[in-house]
Design a protein around this motif. Sequence first.
Motif, PDB file in Angstrom:
ATOM      1  N   UNK A 102      20.377  -5.384 -10.021  1.00 42.21           N
ATOM      2  CA  UNK A 102      19.590  -4.449  -9.206  1.00 42.21           C
ATOM      3  C   UNK A 102      18.863  -5.183  -8.083  1.00 42.21           C
ATOM      4  N   UNK A 103      18.219  -6.296  -8.401  1.00 42.16           N
ATOM      5  CA  UNK A 103      17.468  -7.053  -7.394  1.00 42.16           C
ATOM      6  C   UNK A 103      18.398  -7.563  -6.296  1.00 42.16           C
ATOM      7  N   UNK A 104      19.589  -8.068  -6.685  1.00 36.33           N
ATOM      8  CA  UNK A 104      20.551  -8.565  -5.697  1.00 36.33           C
ATOM      9  C   UNK A 104      21.009  -7.446  -4.775  1.00 36.33           C
ATOM     10  N   UNK A 105      21.291  -6.285  -5.352  1.00 34.27           N
ATOM     11  CA  UNK A 105      21.709  -5.143  -4.539  1.00 34.27           C
ATOM     12  C   UNK A 105      20.594  -4.714  -3.592  1.00 34.27           C
ATOM     13  N   UNK A 106      19.365  -4.715  -4.082  1.00 38.15           N
ATOM     14  CA  UNK A 106      18.228  -4.344  -3.230  1.00 38.15           C
ATOM     15  C   UNK A 106      18.108  -5.295  -2.055  1.00 38.15           C
ATOM     16  N   UNK A 107      18.248  -6.603  -2.293  1.00 38.98           N
ATOM     17  CA  UNK A 107      18.095  -7.581  -1.218  1.00 38.98           C
ATOM     18  C   UNK A 107      19.209  -7.458  -0.182  1.00 38.98           C
ATOM     19  N   UNK A 108      20.357  -6.892  -0.586  1.00 40.89           N
ATOM     20  CA  UNK A 108      21.453  -6.668   0.362  1.00 40.89           C
ATOM     21  C   UNK A 108      21.267  -5.379   1.144  1.00 40.89           C
ATOM     22  N   UNK A 109      20.836  -4.322   0.460  1.00 39.63           N
ATOM     23  CA  UNK A 109      20.717  -3.009   1.101  1.00 39.63           C
ATOM     24  C   UNK A 109      19.373  -2.792   1.791  1.00 39.63           C
ATOM     25  N   UNK A 110      18.295  -3.369   1.264  1.00 32.34           N
ATOM     26  CA  UNK A 110      16.916  -3.146   1.756  1.00 32.34           C
ATOM     27  C   UNK A 110      16.671  -1.660   2.014  1.00 32.34           C
ATOM     28  N   UNK A 111      16.654  -0.825   0.995  1.00 26.09           N
ATOM     29  CA  UNK A 111      16.402   0.608   1.204  1.00 26.09           C
ATOM     30  C   UNK A 111      14.985   0.895   1.696  1.00 26.09           C
ATOM     31  N   UNK A 112      14.024   0.046   1.370  1.00 27.40           N
ATOM     32  CA  UNK A 112      12.672   0.116   1.929  1.00 27.40           C
ATOM     33  C   UNK A 112      12.127  -1.310   1.952  1.00 27.40           C
ATOM     34  N   UNK A 113      11.000  -1.508   2.630  1.00 25.71           N
ATOM     35  CA  UNK A 113      10.467  -2.856   2.825  1.00 25.71           C
ATOM     36  C   UNK A 113       9.078  -2.964   2.201  1.00 25.71           C
ATOM     37  N   UNK A 114       8.937  -3.623   1.048  1.00 27.76           N
ATOM     38  CA  UNK A 114       7.595  -3.894   0.510  1.00 27.76           C
ATOM     39  C   UNK A 114       6.824  -4.802   1.463  1.00 27.76           C
ATOM     40  N   UNK A 115       5.560  -4.470   1.719  1.00 25.67           N
ATOM     41  CA  UNK A 115       4.754  -5.230   2.675  1.00 25.67           C
ATOM     42  C   UNK A 115       3.686  -6.051   1.958  1.00 25.67           C
ATOM     43  N   UNK A 116       2.763  -5.368   1.297  1.00 21.86           N
ATOM     44  CA  UNK A 116       1.697  -6.060   0.567  1.00 21.86           C
ATOM     45  C   UNK A 116       1.383  -5.277  -0.701  1.00 21.86           C
ATOM     46  N   UNK A 117       0.778  -5.972  -1.642  1.00 23.16           N
ATOM     47  CA  UNK A 117       0.140  -5.317  -2.777  1.00 23.16           C
ATOM     48  C   UNK A 117      -1.364  -5.402  -2.541  1.00 23.16           C
ATOM     49  N   UNK A 118      -1.982  -4.242  -2.450  1.00 18.12           N
ATOM     50  CA  UNK A 118      -3.381  -4.161  -2.072  1.00 18.12           C
ATOM     51  C   UNK A 118      -4.302  -4.530  -3.233  1.00 18.12           C
ATOM     52  N   UNK A 119      -5.527  -4.920  -2.886  1.00 19.73           N
ATOM     53  CA  UNK A 119      -6.548  -5.239  -3.888  1.00 19.73           C
ATOM     54  C   UNK A 119      -7.731  -4.290  -3.739  1.00 19.73           C
ATOM     55  N   UNK A 120      -8.513  -4.171  -4.807  1.00 16.02           N
ATOM     56  CA  UNK A 120      -9.796  -3.490  -4.757  1.00 16.02           C
ATOM     57  C   UNK A 120     -10.897  -4.534  -4.747  1.00 16.02           C
ATOM     58  N   UNK A 121     -12.145  -4.061  -4.828  1.00 13.38           N
ATOM     59  CA  UNK A 121     -13.268  -4.999  -4.834  1.00 13.38           C
ATOM     60  C   UNK A 121     -14.387  -4.479  -5.729  1.00 13.38           C
ATOM     61  N   UNK A 122     -14.910  -5.374  -6.552  1.00 15.40           N
ATOM     62  CA  UNK A 122     -16.135  -5.101  -7.299  1.00 15.40           C
ATOM     63  C   UNK A 122     -17.287  -5.619  -6.450  1.00 15.40           C
ATOM     64  N   UNK A 123     -18.248  -4.738  -6.200  1.00 16.67           N
ATOM     65  CA  UNK A 123     -19.405  -5.070  -5.374  1.00 16.67           C
ATOM     66  C   UNK A 123     -20.642  -5.034  -6.270  1.00 16.67           C
ATOM     67  N   UNK A 124     -21.413  -6.111  -6.311  1.00 17.13           N
ATOM     68  CA  UNK A 124     -22.584  -6.135  -7.185  1.00 17.13           C
ATOM     69  C   UNK A 124     -23.769  -6.813  -6.501  1.00 17.13           C
ATOM     70  N   UNK A 125     -24.957  -6.471  -6.958  1.00 13.76           N
ATOM     71  CA  UNK A 125     -26.203  -6.899  -6.326  1.00 13.76           C
ATOM     72  C   UNK A 125     -26.294  -8.421  -6.231  1.00 13.76           C
ATOM     73  N   UNK A 126     -26.797  -8.896  -5.099  1.00 10.94           N
ATOM     74  CA  UNK A 126     -26.993 -10.331  -4.903  1.00 10.94           C
ATOM     75  C   UNK A 126     -28.109 -10.873  -5.787  1.00 10.94           C
ATOM     76  N   UNK A 127     -28.943  -9.977  -6.321  1.00 13.73           N
ATOM     77  CA  UNK A 127     -30.034 -10.405  -7.206  1.00 13.73           C
ATOM     78  C   UNK A 127     -29.585 -10.544  -8.649  1.00 13.73           C
TER      79      UNK A 127
END
Length: 496
Positions: free
Chosen positions: A449-474
């Motif tokens: 499957x991976x080999x076929x995907x790399x040949x056909x490129x049906x879509x283009x993955x760009x990035x995997x996004x991250x979230x953020x934990x925000x907490x008090x500086x104190x």
Amino acid sequence: MTKKAVAILCVIAIITALFTGCKSNVPEQKHELVLQTTAKVTEDTDNFKISYSQSDSLNPFEADTLNNQTANDLVYEPLFRIDESFEAVPEIASSYTYEDSHTLSITIVSGLKFSDGSPLTASNVVSSFHEAQTSPRWKNSLKPIYSASVVSDTVVKFKLSYANPYAHQLLTFYVAKNSSKSKYPLGSGRYKFLEENGKVYVEQNKEYKENFNPRFTKIQLVNVPSAESINNAMNIGNISYAYRDASNDTVARLKCNKKQVNLNNMVFLGLRNSMGITSNADIRRAISLAVDRGTLAKSAYQGYARPATSLYNPMSKIGGETKIFADSADTAAAKQAIAKSGYKSSQLTLKIVVNENESRVAIAKLVAQQLEAVGFKVTVKVYSQKIFKQALKYSNYDIYVAETKIPNDMRLSSFFDKSGKTHYGMSTESETAKLYREYLNNGGELGKFILSFSNEIPFVPIVYRKGVICYSKAMHGDMQGYYSNFFANIEDWYYN
């Protein structure tokens, strides 16, 4: 001199001789006073505060807002949590077994209790599963599991819709008691809900593990209804902690300590496979080669994203083993692919469409620049969400920018099934789609499957996004929270 006085003098003389005459023969020993103290944790019931939305439910199966779902993580526990490498970590579950390709058996930890002291049993797991099947948070991810039944007080059997060796990773729904009858259903987690004088709190659950000794024994939930208001409340100190999805350009505006959180959210370029210039596999390959994923992660998401070097999240085991894309662009290879396609330079025109999301608009504009660097002429159209959906439906694009959350079992069906939400532009009967279904349902080889995907490129993955934990500086203490366990080591957090 009396006999008594003489006796006293003799005793003194003997003692003196012992401490002087023997001094040269016996090594001097020094004894230090050792004080052993037991550190006592100072309870804090005032300082730590988090947000919730009063207009939304705190019932874990009804909560729809991100801040209420985050607050629920203090009160409830799942069978499994998904760690930062996207592996299942047992919580209420103690073990799992696949009895056959369509049957998953889960054994739960014996002796667990809800916050009222009542036992947590398999029947609570099954009833919670049924509620999770219709909940906003879990209904889509649980579709591959169609039933659950009680085998014993500590064993639950799940029946699968299809063969899925990663189905246990979908069992992240919370287990609760009397969830349909109570405003604040009982959980087995670190805290329990408390309503007092019109305010909502969570307080320490004394039925939880014996070694859980947090400083924050009582935490106030502050009503903050909107996402923008949460950011403001964090910045001015009205709340101490918040998880932010970071899907838009808001991270830089938060005045707090920050911890990046791995997400399984793929940002990708959808390509029109069936018609136009992008129906040519060499053109699709050229587009992928021209994209500089590292630059997109740093610029569009201010570093809160990871280049998609694989179809799968690069932080996962399967993603690390199936790397097929480079972080940086390969302009020379992209130009070679264009030449191989047979298209003339005058024909290299592309239309990119994107909805009104600040970060994805930035992605679209940067991709346009990168494609122009290898010879394409590109226009970018920014649409409202409604018009964007119409453009996808009627194939009014060559490329579109979108994001999708990959399920915890790493299933990519939404790209290759006709009913999938991200199948726009892609052929569900392509060789890649067929090989994926073969891999998913009949034990086919992932490598094919991976080999076929790399040949056909049906879509283009760009990035995997991250979230953020925000907490008090104190606030102090090593922050170890992550997406499925926001308050992982809350017992180590404190204020001076």
